[in-house]
Design a protein around this motif. Structure first.
Motif, PDB file in Angstrom:
ATOM      1  N   GLY A  99     160.772 119.241  99.972  1.00  0.00           N
ATOM      2  CA  GLY A  99     159.909 119.321 100.982  1.00  0.00           C
ATOM      3  C   GLY A  99     160.310 118.163 102.132  1.00  0.00           C
ATOM      4  N   LEU A 100     159.897 118.566 103.100  1.00  0.00           N
ATOM      5  CA  LEU A 100     160.439 117.866 104.487  1.00  0.00           C
ATOM      6  C   LEU A 100     159.548 117.105 105.119  1.00  0.00           C
ATOM      7  N   THR A 147     151.575 118.765  98.901  1.00  0.00           N
ATOM      8  CA  THR A 147     152.184 119.679  98.831  1.00  0.00           C
ATOM      9  C   THR A 147     152.962 120.119  99.964  1.00  0.00           C
ATOM     10  N   GLY A 148     154.246 120.933  99.687  1.00  0.00           N
ATOM     11  CA  GLY A 148     155.196 121.146 100.940  1.00  0.00           C
ATOM     12  C   GLY A 148     155.708 120.249 101.535  1.00  0.00           C
ATOM     13  N   ASP A 149     155.592 120.171 103.007  1.00  0.00           N
ATOM     14  CA  ASP A 149     156.173 119.401 103.916  1.00  0.00           C
ATOM     15  C   ASP A 149     155.174 118.067 104.201  1.00  0.00           C
ATOM     16  N   TRP A 150     155.416 117.165 103.515  1.00  0.00           N
ATOM     17  CA  TRP A 150     154.386 115.800 103.312  1.00  0.00           C
ATOM     18  C   TRP A 150     155.036 114.631 103.722  1.00  0.00           C
ATOM     19  N   THR A 151     156.300 114.316 103.974  1.00  0.00           N
ATOM     20  CA  THR A 151     156.711 113.095 104.155  1.00  0.00           C
ATOM     21  C   THR A 151     156.843 112.720 105.642  1.00  0.00           C
ATOM     22  N   TRP A 152     157.545 111.511 106.005  1.00  0.00           N
ATOM     23  CA  TRP A 152     157.386 111.105 107.357  1.00  0.00           C
ATOM     24  C   TRP A 152     158.788 111.413 108.024  1.00  0.00           C
ATOM     25  N   ALA A 157     161.856 115.445 100.057  1.00  0.00           N
ATOM     26  CA  ALA A 157     161.264 115.293  98.711  1.00  0.00           C
ATOM     27  C   ALA A 157     161.932 116.075  97.686  1.00  0.00           C
ATOM     28  N   VAL A 158     161.889 115.751  96.521  1.00  0.00           N
ATOM     29  CA  VAL A 158     162.361 116.495  95.309  1.00  0.00           C
ATOM     30  C   VAL A 158     161.358 115.830  94.180  1.00  0.00           C
TER      31      VAL A 158
END
Length: 167
Positions: A60-61, A135-140, A144-145
């Motif tokens: 995820g990005l 889920t998916g792309d959730w970071t700032w 993410a793994v």
């Protein structure tokens, strides 16, 4: 009497040791990871040894994954060539491996926009601090793994390893 006591103490220690939680710190004795590659569009992180994939992870990005990170808080994952430059064994996200963003060019671009470039970009797990239902792309802007996967990455990738992040 002291022999029985010694046996009971030893047995207790063996039982308690078996009850300990497994360590999140793994060892790795395989081929050296010589480069890390992130393919953003494919959401794929590759650990390579001289161009040969050793491991491939789905990731995820940042919550706004299109394009290169330009300023702090934009939710984008950087693009370009960096280094793995640090590790955090006490990460809020289980374990994390740092990326050397921002470089001099990133700082120059952000200054031109009148904003800070940001920083603290990591490859990290989920830990207990992931936003509920994320889920998916959730970071700032991080990569993410799963917690299990970051344990492997943390063991396999050394500080100073180049990381190339492609659109």
């Amino acid at each position: 009497m002291s022999i029985i006591r010694s046996v009971l103490i030893t047995l207790s220690l063996v039982i308690l040791t078996g009850c300990a939680a497994p360590s999140k710190f793994r060892s790795y004795d395989g081929p050296e990871v010589t480069r890390v590659v992130l393919l953003k569009e494919a959401r794929q992180l590759q650990l390579l040894h001289n161009g040969t994939p050793l491991k491939v992870y789905n990731v995820g990005l940042g919550f706004a994954p299109e394009g290169h990170k330009q300023v702090e808080g934009d939710g984008k994952t950087p693009e370009g060539h960096y280094l793995i430059d640090r590790r955090n064994p006490n990460s809020r996200y289980h374990l994390s491996v740092g990326i050397s963003y921002p470089n001099a060019r990133d700082i120059e671009v952000a200054r031109g926009l009148g904003r800070p470039a940001g920083g603290d970009i990591f490859i990290h797990g989920r830990g207990e601090n992931v936003p509920k239902g994320a889920t998916g792309d959730w970071t700032w802007g991080c990569i993410a793994v799963t917690d299990d996967e970051i344990e492997e990455i943390y063991a396999m990738v050394q500080d100073g390893t180049p990381i190339s992040i492609f659109p």
